[in-house]
Design a protein around this motif. Structure first.
Motif, PDB file in Angstrom:
ATOM      1  N   SER A  85      11.057 -11.216  -0.369  1.00 60.40           N
ATOM      2  CA  SER A  85      12.046 -10.189  -0.038  1.00 60.40           C
ATOM      3  C   SER A  85      12.781  -9.423  -1.090  1.00 60.40           C
ATOM      4  CB  SER A  85      12.707 -10.339   1.412  1.00 60.40           C
ATOM      5  OG  SER A  85      13.980 -11.174   0.867  1.00 60.40           O
ATOM      6  N   ALA A  86      13.128  -8.369  -1.088  1.00 59.97           N
ATOM      7  CA  ALA A  86      13.799  -7.648  -2.222  1.00 59.97           C
ATOM      8  C   ALA A  86      15.110  -8.357  -2.034  1.00 59.97           C
ATOM      9  CB  ALA A  86      14.085  -6.401  -1.818  1.00 59.97           C
ATOM     10  N   LEU A  87      15.885  -8.597  -1.096  1.00 65.33           N
ATOM     11  CA  LEU A  87      17.216  -9.248  -1.166  1.00 65.33           C
ATOM     12  C   LEU A  87      16.966 -10.804  -1.748  1.00 65.33           C
ATOM     13  CD1 LEU A  87      20.183  -9.340  -0.777  1.00 65.33           C
ATOM     14  CD2 LEU A  87      19.947  -9.852   1.729  1.00 65.33           C
ATOM     15  N   ALA A  88      16.445 -11.523  -1.259  1.00 63.54           N
ATOM     16  CA  ALA A  88      15.963 -12.728  -1.753  1.00 63.54           C
ATOM     17  C   ALA A  88      15.834 -12.723  -3.401  1.00 63.54           C
ATOM     18  CB  ALA A  88      14.833 -13.462  -0.992  1.00 63.54           C
ATOM     19  N   GLY A  89      14.859 -11.725  -3.604  1.00 67.78           N
ATOM     20  CA  GLY A  89      14.595 -11.678  -5.008  1.00 67.78           C
ATOM     21  C   GLY A  89      15.728 -11.376  -5.999  1.00 67.78           C
ATOM     22  N   ALA A  90      16.677 -10.331  -5.394  1.00 70.68           N
ATOM     23  CA  ALA A  90      17.925  -9.771  -6.084  1.00 70.68           C
ATOM     24  C   ALA A  90      18.712 -11.075  -6.257  1.00 70.68           C
ATOM     25  CB  ALA A  90      18.487  -8.891  -5.358  1.00 70.68           C
ATOM     26  N   LEU A  91      18.925 -11.965  -5.339  1.00 73.96           N
ATOM     27  CA  LEU A  91      19.859 -13.058  -5.429  1.00 73.96           C
ATOM     28  C   LEU A  91      19.371 -14.130  -6.469  1.00 73.96           C
ATOM     29  CD1 LEU A  91      20.869 -13.387  -1.649  1.00 73.96           C
ATOM     30  CD2 LEU A  91      22.168 -12.303  -3.514  1.00 73.96           C
ATOM     31  N   ARG A  92      18.277 -14.246  -6.268  1.00 78.74           N
ATOM     32  CA  ARG A  92      17.561 -15.262  -7.223  1.00 78.74           C
ATOM     33  C   ARG A  92      17.662 -14.756  -8.713  1.00 78.74           C
ATOM     34  NH1 ARG A  92      13.084 -14.489  -9.899  1.00 78.74           N
ATOM     35  NH2 ARG A  92      12.189 -13.222  -8.387  1.00 78.74           N
ATOM     36  N   GLU A  93      17.308 -13.423  -8.973  1.00 84.74           N
ATOM     37  CA  GLU A  93      17.493 -13.139 -10.303  1.00 84.74           C
ATOM     38  C   GLU A  93      18.875 -12.946 -10.870  1.00 84.74           C
ATOM     39  OE1 GLU A  93      15.455 -12.173 -12.473  1.00 84.74           O
ATOM     40  OE2 GLU A  93      13.485 -12.306 -11.447  1.00 84.74           O
ATOM     41  N   ALA A  99       3.110   0.246  -7.994  1.00 80.91           N
ATOM     42  CA  ALA A  99       4.193   0.063  -8.617  1.00 80.91           C
ATOM     43  C   ALA A  99       4.872  -1.384  -8.873  1.00 80.91           C
ATOM     44  CB  ALA A  99       5.372   0.827  -7.919  1.00 80.91           C
ATOM     45  N   VAL A 100       5.432  -1.845  -9.859  1.00 84.38           N
ATOM     46  CA  VAL A 100       6.092  -2.969  -9.816  1.00 84.38           C
ATOM     47  C   VAL A 100       7.273  -3.023  -9.045  1.00 84.38           C
ATOM     48  CG1 VAL A 100       6.985  -4.723 -11.438  1.00 84.38           C
ATOM     49  CG2 VAL A 100       5.138  -3.227 -12.352  1.00 84.38           C
ATOM     50  N   LEU A 101       7.386  -3.989  -8.287  1.00 84.06           N
ATOM     51  CA  LEU A 101       8.397  -4.407  -7.247  1.00 84.06           C
ATOM     52  C   LEU A 101       9.439  -5.198  -8.012  1.00 84.06           C
ATOM     53  CD1 LEU A 101       6.632  -4.425  -3.857  1.00 84.06           C
ATOM     54  CD2 LEU A 101       7.658  -2.260  -5.135  1.00 84.06           C
ATOM     55  N   ALA A 102      10.772  -4.845  -7.842  1.00 82.43           N
ATOM     56  CA  ALA A 102      11.790  -5.390  -8.418  1.00 82.43           C
ATOM     57  C   ALA A 102      12.984  -5.308  -7.637  1.00 82.43           C
ATOM     58  CB  ALA A 102      12.020  -5.222 -10.077  1.00 82.43           C
ATOM     59  N   ALA A 103      13.998  -6.228  -7.832  1.00 86.01           N
ATOM     60  CA  ALA A 103      15.185  -6.207  -7.248  1.00 86.01           C
ATOM     61  C   ALA A 103      16.376  -6.775  -8.278  1.00 86.01           C
ATOM     62  CB  ALA A 103      15.562  -6.660  -5.719  1.00 86.01           C
ATOM     63  N   GLY A 104      17.613  -6.047  -7.853  1.00 81.28           N
ATOM     64  CA  GLY A 104      18.937  -6.602  -8.554  1.00 81.28           C
ATOM     65  C   GLY A 104      19.970  -6.351  -7.883  1.00 81.28           C
ATOM     66  N   CYS A 105      21.242  -6.785  -8.553  1.00 79.95           N
ATOM     67  CA  CYS A 105      22.291  -6.402  -8.005  1.00 79.95           C
ATOM     68  C   CYS A 105      23.472  -5.726  -9.293  1.00 79.95           C
ATOM     69  CB  CYS A 105      23.162  -7.855  -7.600  1.00 79.95           C
ATOM     70  SG  CYS A 105      22.315  -8.626  -6.113  1.00 79.95           S
ATOM     71  N   VAL A 106      24.295  -5.093  -8.530  1.00 78.23           N
ATOM     72  CA  VAL A 106      25.609  -4.797  -9.291  1.00 78.23           C
ATOM     73  C   VAL A 106      26.546  -5.884  -8.973  1.00 78.23           C
ATOM     74  CG1 VAL A 106      27.361  -3.043  -9.735  1.00 78.23           C
ATOM     75  CG2 VAL A 106      25.007  -2.191  -9.307  1.00 78.23           C
ATOM     76  N   LEU A 107      26.669  -6.782 -10.072  1.00 71.85           N
ATOM     77  CA  LEU A 107      27.449  -8.063  -9.683  1.00 71.85           C
ATOM     78  C   LEU A 107      28.889  -7.720  -9.921  1.00 71.85           C
ATOM     79  CD1 LEU A 107      27.632 -11.266  -9.001  1.00 71.85           C
ATOM     80  CD2 LEU A 107      26.953 -11.558 -11.433  1.00 71.85           C
ATOM     81  N   PRO A 157      21.813  -7.061 -13.440  1.00 74.65           N
ATOM     82  CA  PRO A 157      20.832  -8.254 -13.266  1.00 74.65           C
ATOM     83  C   PRO A 157      19.752  -7.940 -12.468  1.00 74.65           C
ATOM     84  CG  PRO A 157      22.955  -9.146 -12.524  1.00 74.65           C
ATOM     85  CD  PRO A 157      23.263  -7.846 -13.307  1.00 74.65           C
ATOM     86  N   LYS A 158      18.411  -8.113 -12.675  1.00 70.59           N
ATOM     87  CA  LYS A 158      17.614  -7.512 -11.751  1.00 70.59           C
ATOM     88  C   LYS A 158      16.246  -8.286 -12.418  1.00 70.59           C
ATOM     89  CE  LYS A 158      16.182  -3.391 -14.719  1.00 70.59           C
ATOM     90  NZ  LYS A 158      17.326  -3.954 -15.853  1.00 70.59           N
ATOM     91  N   GLY A 159      15.169  -8.315 -11.665  1.00 69.08           N
ATOM     92  CA  GLY A 159      13.864  -8.714 -12.062  1.00 69.08           C
ATOM     93  C   GLY A 159      12.585  -8.381 -11.008  1.00 69.08           C
ATOM     94  N   LYS A 160      11.469  -8.808 -11.423  1.00 68.19           N
ATOM     95  CA  LYS A 160      10.431  -8.640 -10.660  1.00 68.19           C
ATOM     96  C   LYS A 160      10.431  -9.642  -9.523  1.00 68.19           C
ATOM     97  CE  LYS A 160       7.743  -7.125 -14.545  1.00 68.19           C
ATOM     98  NZ  LYS A 160       7.767  -7.930 -15.851  1.00 68.19           N
ATOM     99  N   LEU A 161      10.079  -9.284  -8.350  1.00 71.73           N
ATOM    100  CA  LEU A 161       9.839 -10.019  -7.094  1.00 71.73           C
ATOM    101  C   LEU A 161       8.531 -10.927  -7.184  1.00 71.73           C
ATOM    102  CD1 LEU A 161      10.334  -7.547  -4.356  1.00 71.73           C
ATOM    103  CD2 LEU A 161      12.100  -8.941  -5.380  1.00 71.73           C
ATOM    104  N   LYS A 162       8.731 -12.044  -6.662  1.00 70.92           N
ATOM    105  CA  LYS A 162       7.511 -12.901  -6.610  1.00 70.92           C
ATOM    106  C   LYS A 162       6.666 -12.611  -5.175  1.00 70.92           C
ATOM    107  CE  LYS A 162      10.003 -16.679  -8.641  1.00 70.92           C
ATOM    108  NZ  LYS A 162      10.320 -18.328  -8.669  1.00 70.92           N
ATOM    109  N   PRO A 163       5.439 -12.958  -5.266  1.00 73.53           N
ATOM    110  CA  PRO A 163       4.660 -12.497  -4.310  1.00 73.53           C
ATOM    111  C   PRO A 163       5.072 -13.016  -3.044  1.00 73.53           C
ATOM    112  CG  PRO A 163       3.311 -13.111  -5.963  1.00 73.53           C
ATOM    113  CD  PRO A 163       4.567 -13.477  -6.465  1.00 73.53           C
ATOM    114  N   GLY A 164       5.401 -12.355  -1.950  1.00 71.20           N
ATOM    115  CA  GLY A 164       5.812 -12.643  -0.703  1.00 71.20           C
ATOM    116  C   GLY A 164       7.375 -12.634  -0.637  1.00 71.20           C
TER     117      GLY A 164
END
Length: 140
Positions: free
Chosen positions: A53-61, A12-20, A44-51
């Motif tokens: 975390s889901a929370l870090a990816g959500a905030l970045r996205e 599965a493609v891993l992604a993360a996001g937020c209900v802002l 807002p959401k998007g794919k995680l970068k290798p390594g």
């Protein structure tokens, strides 16, 4: 390169996001993004970068897509669906907006801040509407 969970047999493609969300004049507004590639309205959401975390990816996205910083709050769970022929797994948090400014770009050309009911109507996918039902009073 797309982040996939090597421990998952479905790849599965891993992604993360937020209900802002933000408070505006005594009401809560939800931020929705318009993606011209898909002509849809979503959170807002998007794919995680290798390594990453889901929370870090959500905030970045959130920052990349909306130009806004946020403070993560209540976890909203993981939504699973198929996208472009592959399983996708997106983990979400409720997150309060804490400053920033949106600048249109190729991935997101518009954002809207809408009251909950209007956001529910504007969202393109039912799976995104269901996330609004998970927000507890006080966290949004």
């Amino acid at each position: 390169m797309t982040a996939a969970d090597p421990g998952r047999p479905d790849g599965a493609v891993l992604a993360a996001g937020c209900v802002l969300w933000r408070r505006a004049g005594g009401t809560v507004e939800i931020c929705l993004v318009h993606r011209p590639k898909y002509d849809d309205w979503s959170h807002p959401k998007g794919k995680l970068k290798p390594g990453e975390s889901a929370l870090a990816g959500a905030l970045r996205e959130v920052l990349e897509e909306t130009g806004h910083y946020c403070v993560p709050g209540q976890p909203l769970g993981t939504v699973r669906y198929e996208a472009e022929g592959r399983p996708k797994s997106v983990t979400y948090w409720a997150a309060e907006e804490s400053g920033g400014t949106f600048t249109p770009h190729s991935e997101v050309d518009r954002v809207l801040w809408l009251p909950l009911a209007a956001a529910r109507e504007r969202l393109t996918h039912p799976r995104d509407r269901a996330l609004l039902d998970r927000i507890a009073p006080g966290s949004a």
